[in-house]
Design a protein around this motif. Structure first.
Motif, PDB file in Angstrom:
ATOM      1  N   SER A 196      -2.307  -7.113  -2.657  1.00  0.00           N
ATOM      2  CA  SER A 196      -1.761  -6.694  -3.942  1.00  0.00           C
ATOM      3  C   SER A 196      -2.845  -6.104  -4.838  1.00  0.00           C
ATOM      4  O   SER A 196      -2.654  -5.041  -5.444  1.00  0.00           O
ATOM      5  CB  SER A 196      -1.092  -7.890  -4.634  1.00  0.00           C
ATOM      6  OG  SER A 196      -0.656  -7.539  -5.924  1.00  0.00           O
ATOM      7  N   MET A 197      -3.987  -6.758  -4.922  1.00  0.00           N
ATOM      8  CA  MET A 197      -5.064  -6.281  -5.797  1.00  0.00           C
ATOM      9  C   MET A 197      -5.605  -4.937  -5.324  1.00  0.00           C
ATOM     10  O   MET A 197      -5.819  -4.016  -6.122  1.00  0.00           O
ATOM     11  CB  MET A 197      -6.190  -7.314  -5.850  1.00  0.00           C
ATOM     12  CG  MET A 197      -7.365  -6.915  -6.741  1.00  0.00           C
ATOM     13  SD  MET A 197      -6.898  -6.676  -8.472  1.00  0.00           S
ATOM     14  CE  MET A 197      -6.507  -8.390  -8.930  1.00  0.00           C
ATOM     15  N   LEU A 198      -5.813  -4.802  -4.027  1.00  0.00           N
ATOM     16  CA  LEU A 198      -6.349  -3.545  -3.498  1.00  0.00           C
ATOM     17  C   LEU A 198      -5.341  -2.415  -3.659  1.00  0.00           C
ATOM     18  O   LEU A 198      -5.704  -1.292  -4.037  1.00  0.00           O
ATOM     19  CB  LEU A 198      -6.723  -3.730  -2.025  1.00  0.00           C
ATOM     20  CG  LEU A 198      -7.538  -2.612  -1.375  1.00  0.00           C
ATOM     21  CD1 LEU A 198      -8.804  -2.318  -2.161  1.00  0.00           C
ATOM     22  CD2 LEU A 198      -7.886  -2.976   0.070  1.00  0.00           C
ATOM     23  N   ALA A 199      -4.057  -2.700  -3.391  1.00  0.00           N
ATOM     24  CA  ALA A 199      -3.025  -1.678  -3.531  1.00  0.00           C
ATOM     25  C   ALA A 199      -2.869  -1.259  -4.993  1.00  0.00           C
ATOM     26  O   ALA A 199      -2.715  -0.066  -5.303  1.00  0.00           O
ATOM     27  CB  ALA A 199      -1.705  -2.198  -2.987  1.00  0.00           C
ATOM     28  N   LEU A 200      -2.909  -2.231  -5.912  1.00  0.00           N
ATOM     29  CA  LEU A 200      -2.812  -1.907  -7.333  1.00  0.00           C
ATOM     30  C   LEU A 200      -4.009  -1.086  -7.794  1.00  0.00           C
ATOM     31  O   LEU A 200      -3.867  -0.185  -8.635  1.00  0.00           O
ATOM     32  CB  LEU A 200      -2.714  -3.198  -8.148  1.00  0.00           C
ATOM     33  CG  LEU A 200      -1.352  -3.897  -8.131  1.00  0.00           C
ATOM     34  CD1 LEU A 200      -1.484  -5.321  -8.655  1.00  0.00           C
ATOM     35  CD2 LEU A 200      -0.332  -3.123  -8.960  1.00  0.00           C
ATOM     36  N   SER A 201      -5.175  -1.379  -7.261  1.00  0.00           N
ATOM     37  CA  SER A 201      -6.368  -0.611  -7.620  1.00  0.00           C
ATOM     38  C   SER A 201      -6.267   0.824  -7.130  1.00  0.00           C
ATOM     39  O   SER A 201      -6.698   1.762  -7.820  1.00  0.00           O
ATOM     40  CB  SER A 201      -7.621  -1.290  -7.050  1.00  0.00           C
ATOM     41  OG  SER A 201      -7.812  -2.566  -7.619  1.00  0.00           O
ATOM     42  N   ILE A 202      -5.707   1.009  -5.942  1.00  0.00           N
ATOM     43  CA  ILE A 202      -5.476   2.367  -5.445  1.00  0.00           C
ATOM     44  C   ILE A 202      -4.510   3.100  -6.367  1.00  0.00           C
ATOM     45  O   ILE A 202      -4.734   4.254  -6.763  1.00  0.00           O
ATOM     46  CB  ILE A 202      -4.936   2.335  -4.004  1.00  0.00           C
ATOM     47  CG1 ILE A 202      -6.018   1.825  -3.050  1.00  0.00           C
ATOM     48  CG2 ILE A 202      -4.459   3.724  -3.574  1.00  0.00           C
ATOM     49  CD1 ILE A 202      -5.514   1.588  -1.630  1.00  0.00           C
ATOM     50  N   GLY A 203      -3.410   2.426  -6.720  1.00  0.00           N
ATOM     51  CA  GLY A 203      -2.423   3.036  -7.606  1.00  0.00           C
ATOM     52  C   GLY A 203      -2.991   3.369  -8.973  1.00  0.00           C
ATOM     53  O   GLY A 203      -2.742   4.451  -9.516  1.00  0.00           O
ATOM     54  N   MET A 204      -3.781   2.451  -9.547  1.00  0.00           N
ATOM     55  CA  MET A 204      -4.356   2.712 -10.865  1.00  0.00           C
ATOM     56  C   MET A 204      -5.427   3.797 -10.779  1.00  0.00           C
ATOM     57  O   MET A 204      -5.583   4.596 -11.719  1.00  0.00           O
ATOM     58  CB  MET A 204      -4.945   1.419 -11.433  1.00  0.00           C
ATOM     59  CG  MET A 204      -5.462   1.552 -12.862  1.00  0.00           C
ATOM     60  SD  MET A 204      -4.242   2.226 -14.035  1.00  0.00           S
ATOM     61  CE  MET A 204      -2.977   0.953 -13.988  1.00  0.00           C
ATOM     62  N   GLY A 205      -6.179   3.842  -9.680  1.00  0.00           N
ATOM     63  CA  GLY A 205      -7.148   4.920  -9.496  1.00  0.00           C
ATOM     64  C   GLY A 205      -6.456   6.269  -9.472  1.00  0.00           C
ATOM     65  O   GLY A 205      -6.924   7.242 -10.094  1.00  0.00           O
ATOM     66  N   LEU A 206      -5.315   6.343  -8.784  1.00  0.00           N
ATOM     67  CA  LEU A 206      -4.535   7.581  -8.765  1.00  0.00           C
ATOM     68  C   LEU A 206      -4.018   7.917 -10.159  1.00  0.00           C
ATOM     69  O   LEU A 206      -4.043   9.077 -10.586  1.00  0.00           O
ATOM     70  CB  LEU A 206      -3.349   7.429  -7.797  1.00  0.00           C
ATOM     71  CG  LEU A 206      -3.700   7.357  -6.310  1.00  0.00           C
ATOM     72  CD1 LEU A 206      -2.483   6.919  -5.494  1.00  0.00           C
ATOM     73  CD2 LEU A 206      -4.208   8.699  -5.811  1.00  0.00           C
ATOM     74  N   LEU A 207      -3.551   6.901 -10.873  1.00  0.00           N
ATOM     75  CA  LEU A 207      -3.033   7.128 -12.224  1.00  0.00           C
ATOM     76  C   LEU A 207      -4.121   7.641 -13.151  1.00  0.00           C
ATOM     77  O   LEU A 207      -3.906   8.574 -13.949  1.00  0.00           O
ATOM     78  CB  LEU A 207      -2.440   5.817 -12.758  1.00  0.00           C
ATOM     79  CG  LEU A 207      -1.621   5.886 -14.047  1.00  0.00           C
ATOM     80  CD1 LEU A 207      -0.512   6.924 -13.933  1.00  0.00           C
ATOM     81  CD2 LEU A 207      -1.036   4.517 -14.362  1.00  0.00           C
ATOM     82  N   PHE A 210       0.826  -1.213   0.000  1.00  0.00           N
ATOM     83  CA  PHE A 210       0.000   0.000   0.000  1.00  0.00           C
ATOM     84  C   PHE A 210       0.859   1.261   0.000  1.00  0.00           C
ATOM     85  O   PHE A 210       0.412   2.315  -0.447  1.00  0.00           O
ATOM     86  CB  PHE A 210      -0.933  -0.006   1.205  1.00  0.00           C
ATOM     87  CG  PHE A 210      -2.001  -1.055   1.136  1.00  0.00           C
ATOM     88  CD1 PHE A 210      -3.184  -0.823   0.457  1.00  0.00           C
ATOM     89  CD2 PHE A 210      -1.816  -2.288   1.733  1.00  0.00           C
ATOM     90  CE1 PHE A 210      -4.173  -1.792   0.375  1.00  0.00           C
ATOM     91  CE2 PHE A 210      -2.796  -3.270   1.664  1.00  0.00           C
ATOM     92  CZ  PHE A 210      -3.977  -3.019   0.979  1.00  0.00           C
ATOM     93  N   LEU A 211       2.085   1.135   0.518  1.00  0.00           N
ATOM     94  CA  LEU A 211       2.968   2.295   0.563  1.00  0.00           C
ATOM     95  C   LEU A 211       3.391   2.751  -0.830  1.00  0.00           C
ATOM     96  O   LEU A 211       3.636   3.940  -1.047  1.00  0.00           O
ATOM     97  CB  LEU A 211       4.201   1.983   1.412  1.00  0.00           C
ATOM     98  CG  LEU A 211       5.253   3.092   1.526  1.00  0.00           C
ATOM     99  CD1 LEU A 211       4.657   4.333   2.188  1.00  0.00           C
ATOM    100  CD2 LEU A 211       6.463   2.600   2.313  1.00  0.00           C
ATOM    101  N   LYS A 212       3.480   1.828  -1.781  1.00  0.00           N
ATOM    102  CA  LYS A 212       3.997   2.164  -3.111  1.00  0.00           C
ATOM    103  C   LYS A 212       3.300   3.370  -3.736  1.00  0.00           C
ATOM    104  O   LYS A 212       3.964   4.358  -4.075  1.00  0.00           O
ATOM    105  CB  LYS A 212       3.902   0.940  -4.031  1.00  0.00           C
ATOM    106  CG  LYS A 212       4.884  -0.170  -3.688  1.00  0.00           C
ATOM    107  CD  LYS A 212       4.657  -1.390  -4.565  1.00  0.00           C
ATOM    108  CE  LYS A 212       5.578  -2.532  -4.159  1.00  0.00           C
ATOM    109  NZ  LYS A 212       5.319  -3.765  -4.947  1.00  0.00           N
ATOM    110  N   PRO A 213       1.976   3.347  -3.931  1.00  0.00           N
ATOM    111  CA  PRO A 213       1.346   4.527  -4.557  1.00  0.00           C
ATOM    112  C   PRO A 213       1.416   5.770  -3.681  1.00  0.00           C
ATOM    113  O   PRO A 213       1.605   6.879  -4.187  1.00  0.00           O
ATOM    114  CB  PRO A 213      -0.101   4.078  -4.779  1.00  0.00           C
ATOM    115  CG  PRO A 213      -0.332   2.973  -3.806  1.00  0.00           C
ATOM    116  CD  PRO A 213       0.977   2.275  -3.676  1.00  0.00           C
TER     117      PRO A 213
END
Length: 400
Positions: A366-377, A144-147
């Motif tokens: 992983s899926m939730l964190a990636l969704s947060i990152g893609m939502g930001l993108l 979750f820290l990544k984005p």
């Protein structure tokens, strides 16, 4: 004047999602990058098919060979995670940039706080402490820290536009160094490389001079050498990759599984080698796709990941806000780098590393964190369609 413009440039107000629709959903529909959204949707669809193909092998392995264990157990769980993650991604993509920046700063601080607790209260799995349990589930704070980290670094670097004297490189470097230390304590060498690489890309985009970038490159090489001598897991994996020493069963078996299906694959459910993979539904799902759907399908997936990164970079050519450019470029870099590392491991071009394939591998955090990152993108690549029209029409439409 307004009447003349209205006749010259009519806007259909009867269409619910026409350009005149100023509701939140209407603005989102016209501002969002629909091509990028479709590419992500295709990845999610491919992921569901791939998890369904890998689920029987994973279920058999983790049930201790119990044949009564539901073969599609992980597929059903993936549906649940998608039901949670997709709305999160859409809601985030609809939010204004300023609010997202504020929330990401809070999220970054919160995740770093959780990472400080991981070595103390986190359960040990395969010699590493990377998770925190909350009873019903385990959460990996570094995912979750990544984005949040990327958006925070983008904000720090963009402050130089307001005050040239601010030591933004030092401040962002201090944050990156703190994260690297916390990751190495877990230990998680692969994620450390991702955070470090993304930070270097972002400071390069922010205008760091060649000398600084050269020093960062040298520091990175020194860090890898030190990790080799003082980090046992890194030494074992590097030796296995470069010299064939130690247990290379995972990567060798993944490569054999990947190529077993040839160009067109054995068909859905036809794979057999996947039952011998250690993590067929997560780390090595790319190999399962190769066995059942063929190398052509694997190449198509690689093209989709590349198309997403290129699409974002092309969109940023029209962006003039430094914060948005840095945030979107960093998020795209992290997304593409994670996909590249996973695929490289599966084809024996990189040492074994527990890293998921974005939107395709099974995984809750992983899926939730990636969704947060893609939502930001998606939020940072949104464009106002009215800006591409006559300034008189813009003024008229905004005053209606």
């Amino acid at each position: 004047m307004n009447g003349v413009l209205a006749k010259a440039f009519p806007i259909d107000t009867s269409n619910r999602y026409g350009r005149a629709d100023r509701s939140a959903v209407g603005r989102w529909f016209w501002e969002i990058d629909r091509v990028l959204l479709v590419l992500v949707a295709v990845l999610i669809a491919i992921g569901l098919v791939a998890v369904a193909a890998a689920s029987p092998a994973a279920a058999q392995r983790y049930s201790g060979g119990n044949v009564t264990f539901a073969p599609l157990y992980y597929f059903y769980r993936q549906l649940v995670w998608l039901a949670l993650s997709i709305p999160v991604m859409i809601v985030i993509s609809m939010m204004p940039r300023e609010r997202l920046r504020q929330w990401c700063l809070l999220g970054c601080a919160g995740c770093i706080g959780l990472m400080l607790l991981v070595p103390v209260i986190g359960p040990e799995v395969n010699g590493a402490k990377r998770w925190i349990g909350f009873g019903f589930a385990q959460v990996q704070p570094s995912e979750f820290l990544k984005p949040f980290f990327i958006v925070t670094v983008a904000w720090i670097l963009s402050l130089k536009e307001k005050d040239k004297k601010l030591p933004v490189m030092i401040l962002s470097g201090g944050l990156a160094g703190l994260v690297a230390v916390l990751l190495m304590i877990q230990p998680d060498f692969g994620s450390t490389i991702i955070f470090g690489t993304v930070w270097i890309v972002m400071i390069a985009l922010a205008g760091a001079n060649v000398r600084v970038l050269g020093l960062m490159g040298v520091a990175g090489l020194v860090g890898i050498v030190l990790a080799y001598f003082f980090y046992d897991v890194a030494q074992v994996r590097i030796d296995g990759f470069l010299f064939g020493e130690g247990d290379n069963f995972q990567v060798e078996n993944a490569m054999r599984t990947l190529t077993a299906g040839g160009l067109l694959g054995m068909g859905p459910g036809g794979g057999t080698r996947k039952f011998h993979l250690p993590e067929p539904h997560t780390d090595y799902i790319f190999s399962v796709i190769g066995e059942e759907f063929g190398l052509i399908a694997c190449m198509a997936i690689a093209v989709i990941y590349c198309a997403i990164v290129v699409r974002v970079l092309v969109k940023l050519l029209d962006e003039d806000e430094p914060f948005a450019v840095l945030a979107a470029a960093g998020l795209a870099c992290q997304f593409g780098l994670q996909a590249l590392i996973n695929m490289a491991v599966n084809v024996q071009l990189a040492p074994s590393k527990g890293m998921t394939l974005p939107f395709i591998s099974y995984g809750g955090s992983s899926m939730l964190a990636l969704s947060i990152g893609m939502g930001l993108l998606l939020a940072f690549t949104r464009t106002n369609p009215y800006l591409k029209r006559s300034p008189y029409v813009v003024k008229w439409s905004e005053g209606r």
